[in-house]
Design an enzyme around this catalytic site. Structure first.
Site, mmCIF file in Angstrom:
data_model
loop_
_atom_site.group_PDB
_atom_site.id
_atom_site.type_symbol
_atom_site.label_atom_id
_atom_site.label_comp_id
_atom_site.label_asym_id
_atom_site.label_seq_id
_atom_site.Cartn_x
_atom_site.Cartn_y
_atom_site.Cartn_z
ATOM 1 N N HIS A 122 9.292 -2.690 36.345
ATOM 2 C CA HIS A 122 8.875 -2.103 37.601
ATOM 3 C C HIS A 122 9.292 -0.791 37.477
ATOM 4 O O HIS A 122 10.236 -0.948 36.659
ATOM 5 C CB HIS A 122 9.122 -2.968 38.681
ATOM 6 C CG HIS A 122 9.071 -2.709 39.661
ATOM 7 N ND1 HIS A 122 9.599 -1.345 40.130
ATOM 8 C CD2 HIS A 122 8.207 -2.441 41.185
ATOM 9 C CE1 HIS A 122 9.422 -1.804 42.106
ATOM 10 N NE2 HIS A 122 8.024 -2.053 42.481
ATOM 11 N N ASP A 199 15.481 -8.966 35.480
ATOM 12 C CA ASP A 199 14.784 -9.085 36.791
ATOM 13 C C ASP A 199 13.937 -9.791 37.282
ATOM 14 O O ASP A 199 13.418 -10.268 37.043
ATOM 15 C CB ASP A 199 14.207 -7.267 36.869
ATOM 16 C CG ASP A 199 13.086 -7.097 37.878
ATOM 17 O OD1 ASP A 199 13.362 -7.936 39.156
ATOM 18 O OD2 ASP A 199 12.620 -6.085 38.178
ATOM 19 N N GLN A 202 10.106 -11.512 40.924
ATOM 20 C CA GLN A 202 9.191 -12.071 40.222
ATOM 21 C C GLN A 202 9.327 -13.448 39.424
ATOM 22 O O GLN A 202 8.327 -14.316 39.890
ATOM 23 C CB GLN A 202 8.060 -11.224 39.375
ATOM 24 C CG GLN A 202 7.743 -9.964 40.838
ATOM 25 C CD GLN A 202 6.820 -10.010 41.677
ATOM 26 O OE1 GLN A 202 6.222 -11.512 42.443
ATOM 27 N NE2 GLN A 202 6.838 -9.220 42.315
ATOM 28 N N LYS A 225 10.526 -11.097 49.108
ATOM 29 C CA LYS A 225 9.518 -11.595 48.126
ATOM 30 C C LYS A 225 9.356 -13.348 48.507
ATOM 31 O O LYS A 225 8.850 -13.844 47.579
ATOM 32 C CB LYS A 225 9.896 -11.584 46.740
ATOM 33 C CG LYS A 225 9.613 -9.581 46.289
ATOM 34 C CD LYS A 225 8.930 -9.245 45.674
ATOM 35 C CE LYS A 225 9.406 -8.171 44.556
ATOM 36 N NZ LYS A 225 8.609 -7.109 45.839
ATOM 37 N N CYS A 365 3.956 0.489 41.061
ATOM 38 C CA CYS A 365 5.781 0.908 40.437
ATOM 39 C C CYS A 365 5.865 0.581 39.072
ATOM 40 O O CYS A 365 6.878 0.464 38.519
ATOM 41 C CB CYS A 365 6.862 0.444 41.506
ATOM 42 S SG CYS A 365 6.375 0.534 43.184
#
Ligand code: 7TS
Length: 408
Positions: A122, A199, A202, A225, A365
């Site tokens: 991203h 990261d 997700q 999220k 993104c």
């Protein structure tokens, strides 16, 4: 076992209609819906204990501080951090990564060092490293992917070597759903004494996470999220690293002593939390964590595997639809990206919206990934705990309808 029908009754927004039909919300990778317990936690804070934290001797401030710090402990447990001192509140994943870039990378990355990322990032986990690479005269190295959107590790020993200072890698691709083998990559990085940022924007919402088992140095994610409010992000950092990092923002709260010409820094994690924090949202995020813990993250993952398998099977039968990504739930989360050669993704998204179905269309993104796939955009459906098989059926039927409507 997750029963999405029961879960749905906790999410008031899911009973609304869109264009006269029930909402089907498949844009969970962008942000998830919020259960009543989270919405109540927000309003209860303002109704009963609204005050500033860490500074009052009065009752409201003490109660607010206790709730605020309880949420930090919940988050630390949720990802199995050794201590809640390792948890810094930020606004979102993007800010967490920028904090690491500013407070750690500027001090530790020098000319000629390698920063390794992947083709799946991203922009949030790419642009800050581009900036650092330019500023420090370091080299930004990109791990390539196969046509299926899986990391191509055939050359990894050359890409990730002893000049690597940082591996900054997404755990799960937001655009394709690919689950990266981060544990193996972290072991490899360790051999070269490289630091690792994962990261988890997700992954934390969808998989059980154990930062000690992963042995990453930094793990970042966003509350919104994973059922929490917007405006709250998390930066987990190994405590010894955090101790050595410079402050990001300076001012009130992050200081211990201030004199005319200088200041000393507060204990962890306050050293990295300048100014009045986002108190209500932190407390409500604590409720979101409790909600997920009650369900069990193994069950969350299992439900998403079931939905994803079901959707992949049905979508793979649609003539003219090209599924992107691994198409294998062993290394794919509940994210399905697709392309219909005869229809622009935005038209697919608009057609589905007419039928109450919310998906995301665009570059997600992840522009360099779109360049690699040679596509301007994709259509993406992403699932969560409240989604049902019937909703997947509606998606599939509506895509067939779109292909008929626009013509092959
Ligand atoms: N990293 C990944 C892997 C993401 O999916 C996102 C957001 C971010 C970082 C940034 O998170 P933020 O909370 O700071 O904005 N991804 C998406 C998406 O896929 N659609 O909208 C936002």
């Amino acid at each position: 076992m997750i029963n999405p029908i029961l879960i749905r009754s906790d999410f008031p927004i899911l009973s609304r209609t869109v264009n006269g039909v029930p909402l089907v919300y498949f844009d969970n990778a962008a942000t998830t819906q919020k259960p009543t317990s989270v919405i109540d936690a927000l309003s209860n804070y303002y109704l009963t204990i609204n005050s500033n934290v860490h500074r009052g001797v009065h009752r409201l401030s003490m109660e607010a501080t206790e709730e605020f710090e309880k949420a930090r402990i919940s988050v630390a447990k949720f990802i199995n951090a050794k201590s809640s001192r390792s948890i810094v509140w930020t606004r979102n994943t993007t800010e967490s990564i920028n904090l690491v870039a500013h407070s750690w990378a500027k001090k530790n990355i020098s000319k000629g060092d390698k920063i390794v990322v992947s083709q799946l990032e991203h922009h949030s986990n790419l642009v800050p490293w581009q900036q650092i690479a330019m500023e420090r005269d370091a080299q930004l190295v990109i791990i390539p992917i196969s046509d299926e959107g899986v990391l191509d590790l055939s050359n990894i020993d050359v890409l990730l070597d002893s000049s690597t200072k940082l591996l900054a890698i997404t755990h799960i691709s937001n655009a394709l759903g690919t689950i990266n083998p981060v544990k193996d990559l972290i072991s490899l990085a360790r051999k070269h004494d490289a630091f690792v940022l994962v990261d988890g924007a997700q992954s934390a919402p969808h998989l059980p996470i154990d930062v000690q088992d992963l042995d990453c140095d930094f793990f970042v994610f966003s509350g919104h999220k994973m059922l929490g409010p917007t405006g709250i992000g998390v930066l987990y950092t190994k405590e010894e690293i955090l101790l050595d990092m410079d402050p990001f923002l300076t001012g009130g709260e992050m200081v211990m002593q201030v004199w005319d010409q200088k200041a000393s820094w507060n204990d962890l994690p306050m050293k990295f939390e300048a100014g009045t924090p986002n108190i209500a949202d932190v407390i409500a995020f604590g409720s979101a964590i409790s909600y997920l813990e009650n369900l069990g993250m193994d069950n969350v993952r299992k439900h998403e595997i079931d939905l994803t398998k079901y959707a992949l099977e049905a979508l793979s039968k649609i003539d003219g639809l090209n599924l992107l990504g691994p198409c294998d739930t062993n290394n794919q989360a509940g994210v399905i990206s697709f392309d219909i050669s005869s229809i622009h993704p935005h038209d697919v998204g608009t057609f589905l919206d007419q039928r109450g179905i919310a998906i995301r269309t665009g570059h997600h993104c992840s522009m360099p990934l779109m360049h690699r796939l040679n596509l301007p955009a994709t259509a993406r459906a992403s699932f969560y705990i409240y989604n049902t098989f019937e909703e997947v059926d509606k998606l599939v039927d509506s895509i067939v309808g779109a292909i008929e409507f626009f013509g092959k």
